[in-house]
Scaffold this motif. Structure first.
Motif, mmCIF file in Angstrom:
data_model
loop_
_atom_site.group_PDB
_atom_site.id
_atom_site.type_symbol
_atom_site.label_atom_id
_atom_site.label_comp_id
_atom_site.label_asym_id
_atom_site.label_seq_id
_atom_site.Cartn_x
_atom_site.Cartn_y
_atom_site.Cartn_z
ATOM 1 N N GLU A 1 -55.496 -10.033 -43.601
ATOM 2 C CA GLU A 1 -54.512 -10.169 -42.530
ATOM 3 C C GLU A 1 -53.925 -11.580 -42.581
ATOM 4 O O GLU A 1 -54.580 -12.506 -43.063
ATOM 5 N N PRO A 2 -52.717 -11.764 -42.054
ATOM 6 C CA PRO A 2 -52.142 -13.115 -42.056
ATOM 7 C C PRO A 2 -53.057 -14.161 -41.413
ATOM 8 O O PRO A 2 -53.159 -15.284 -41.904
ATOM 9 N N SER A 3 -53.756 -13.791 -40.355
ATOM 10 C CA SER A 3 -54.619 -14.750 -39.661
ATOM 11 C C SER A 3 -55.836 -15.171 -40.483
ATOM 12 O O SER A 3 -56.533 -16.113 -40.118
ATOM 13 N N GLN B 1 -49.974 -18.265 -43.645
ATOM 14 C CA GLN B 1 -49.941 -17.093 -42.762
ATOM 15 C C GLN B 1 -48.523 -16.524 -42.714
ATOM 16 O O GLN B 1 -48.322 -15.312 -42.795
ATOM 17 N N THR B 2 -47.548 -17.413 -42.578
ATOM 18 C CA THR B 2 -46.146 -16.991 -42.480
ATOM 19 C C THR B 2 -45.675 -16.342 -43.775
ATOM 20 O O THR B 2 -45.008 -15.300 -43.748
ATOM 21 N N ARG C 1 -50.988 -22.353 -41.408
ATOM 22 C CA ARG C 1 -49.897 -21.611 -40.756
ATOM 23 C C ARG C 1 -48.812 -21.237 -41.777
ATOM 24 O O ARG C 1 -48.280 -20.134 -41.740
ATOM 25 N N VAL D 1 -46.149 -8.883 -46.290
ATOM 26 C CA VAL D 1 -46.578 -7.633 -45.662
ATOM 27 C C VAL D 1 -45.378 -6.913 -45.047
ATOM 28 O O VAL D 1 -45.229 -5.688 -45.187
ATOM 29 N N ALA D 2 -44.500 -7.663 -44.387
ATOM 30 C CA ALA D 2 -43.323 -7.054 -43.759
ATOM 31 C C ALA D 2 -42.400 -6.433 -44.808
ATOM 32 O O ALA D 2 -41.903 -5.312 -44.619
ATOM 33 N N SER E 1 -44.018 -3.296 -46.153
ATOM 34 C CA SER E 1 -43.977 -2.185 -45.192
ATOM 35 C C SER E 1 -42.608 -1.497 -45.159
ATOM 36 O O SER E 1 -42.487 -0.380 -44.685
ATOM 37 N N TYR F 1 -47.555 -14.888 -46.101
ATOM 38 C CA TYR F 1 -48.228 -13.594 -46.280
ATOM 39 C C TYR F 1 -47.659 -12.554 -45.317
ATOM 40 O O TYR F 1 -47.465 -11.395 -45.692
ATOM 41 N N HIS F 2 -47.375 -12.964 -44.081
ATOM 42 C CA HIS F 2 -46.759 -12.046 -43.121
ATOM 43 C C HIS F 2 -45.423 -11.520 -43.668
ATOM 44 O O HIS F 2 -45.125 -10.326 -43.534
#
Length: 193
Positions: free
Chosen positions: A50-52, A60-61, A57, A67-68, A71, A63-64
């Motif tokens: 997971e990003p967290s 995290q951004t 930070r 994932v986006a 998806s 990787y988010h």
């Protein structure tokens, strides 16, 4: 006499705020670089990571964003991630195009992405355990009179098992699980007494 008792007990309440939280920046960068190099790499870790789980930070951004994009059934690569972050106004906050290019340049392949994922999850678990320990300490000083010590124990036990279940989830099952089982048994023994 009271001062002597306080001084004797202060040794085990040593502050840890001057220590860096457990992290592995190189492994985080290798994961992100592997994803940007190999569009299929994210499929191997997306259900686990997971990003967290990333300590920085910026990571995290990034990787988010990966994932986006994934998806949306789009290919995850340097161009699509750069575009996504730029469109969201986040590109400069992660270090710009230079940072993303460095992630790709420093990564040879995504072959070891599973091992790097385990490293990241282990560091995340350690950060969660530190947070859990701090919560136990802080809550022990200010126990809610309505809940009492029993309520605090239930709350802390629930938090601990939540952390342990995340540790066991997915492919991240390691020999350390036996240690968690031993701790769990010890908590149950204490609760029974």
């Amino acid at each position: 006499m009271v001062a002597q008792i306080v001084n004797n007990n202060s040794a085990f309440l040593t502050p840890i705020s001057d220590k860096l939280p457990p992290q592995n920046i190189e492994a985080e960068e290798a994961i992100l670089g592997g994803i940007l190099l190999d569009p299929e790499a994210i499929d191997r870790i997306i259900s686990i990571l997971e990003p967290s789980d990333f300590s920085l930070r910026q990571h995290q951004t990034i990787y988010h964003a990966c994932v986006a994009i994934h998806s949306q059934d789009k290919s995850v690569n340097l161009m699509t991630v750069t575009t996504y972050l730029a469109d969201k106004g986040l590109l400069e906050s992660v270090g710009g195009q230079l940072k993303l290019a460095q992630l790709v340049d420093r990564t040879v392949s995504a072959v070891n992405i599973d091992q790097y994922t385990n490293l990241i999850l282990e560091k995340r678990l350690r950060r969660q355990l530190i947070e859990y320990g701090n919560n136990v300490i802080n809550s022990s000083f200010t126990i809610d009179p309505d809940e009492g010590v029993g309520g605090l124990l239930e709350k802390m036990e629930s938090s601990f098992f939540e952390i342990a279940s995340r540790f066991r989830r997915g492919n991240f099952v390691r020999s350390s699980t036996a240690k968690f089982q031993a701790i769990s048994r010890e908590l149950e023994r204490i609760e029974d007494n």
